[in-house]
Write an enzyme that holds these catalytic residues in place. Sequence first.
Site, short mmCIF file in Angstrom:
data_model
loop_
_atom_site.label_atom_id
_atom_site.label_comp_id
_atom_site.label_asym_id
_atom_site.label_seq_id
_atom_site.Cartn_x
_atom_site.Cartn_y
_atom_site.Cartn_z
N CYS A 65 37.08 50.91 -71.35
CA CYS A 65 37.18 51.67 -70.11
C CYS A 65 37.69 50.71 -69.04
O CYS A 65 38.02 49.56 -69.34
CB CYS A 65 35.86 52.35 -69.73
SG CYS A 65 34.55 51.29 -69.11
N HIS A 98 26.21 34.50 -81.93
CA HIS A 98 24.84 34.37 -81.45
C HIS A 98 24.10 35.70 -81.34
O HIS A 98 22.87 35.72 -81.46
CB HIS A 98 24.81 33.69 -80.08
CG HIS A 98 25.27 32.27 -80.12
ND1 HIS A 98 25.11 31.43 -79.05
CD2 HIS A 98 25.89 31.54 -81.07
CE1 HIS A 98 25.60 30.23 -79.35
NE2 HIS A 98 26.09 30.28 -80.58
#
Length: 143
Positions: A65, A98
């Site tokens: 977006c 991570h």
Amino acid sequence: MRIAIGNDHAGTEYKLAIVGLLKSMHIEVNNHGTDGTDSVDYADFIHPVANEVEEGKVDMGIIICGSGNGASMTANKHQKIRCALCWNKEIVELAREHNDANILSLPARFISLPQALEMVRTFLITEFAGGRHERRIEKIPCV
């Protein structure tokens, strides 16, 4: 590999280029985004992507977006989603390594198209590192 993709009107150009990239890599694409530039509500196109990732129908999702924020907030309402709003390749690597991000949110109005394509490639090839990071992921409630 199968990817779900969704976008609002601000992300149409980027979505079309990303779909082309994915198809050139022989990746199946479930397109839930608009193909136009008329104003639409991003949530209508983001929820289907998050649902498919959450249900295991696809391996990962990509959402786009204008700022990436609304799309990311919408996706992260789903329990099994770890959507990362990323602004460069390095953040994408960390989100995968991570955080085991399973949806990439791109801010179309703030990154270039070549940068977006590089970020998608990085998202697809970067593996979750596990180890101490897995312990942290397990602390994110998934009701």
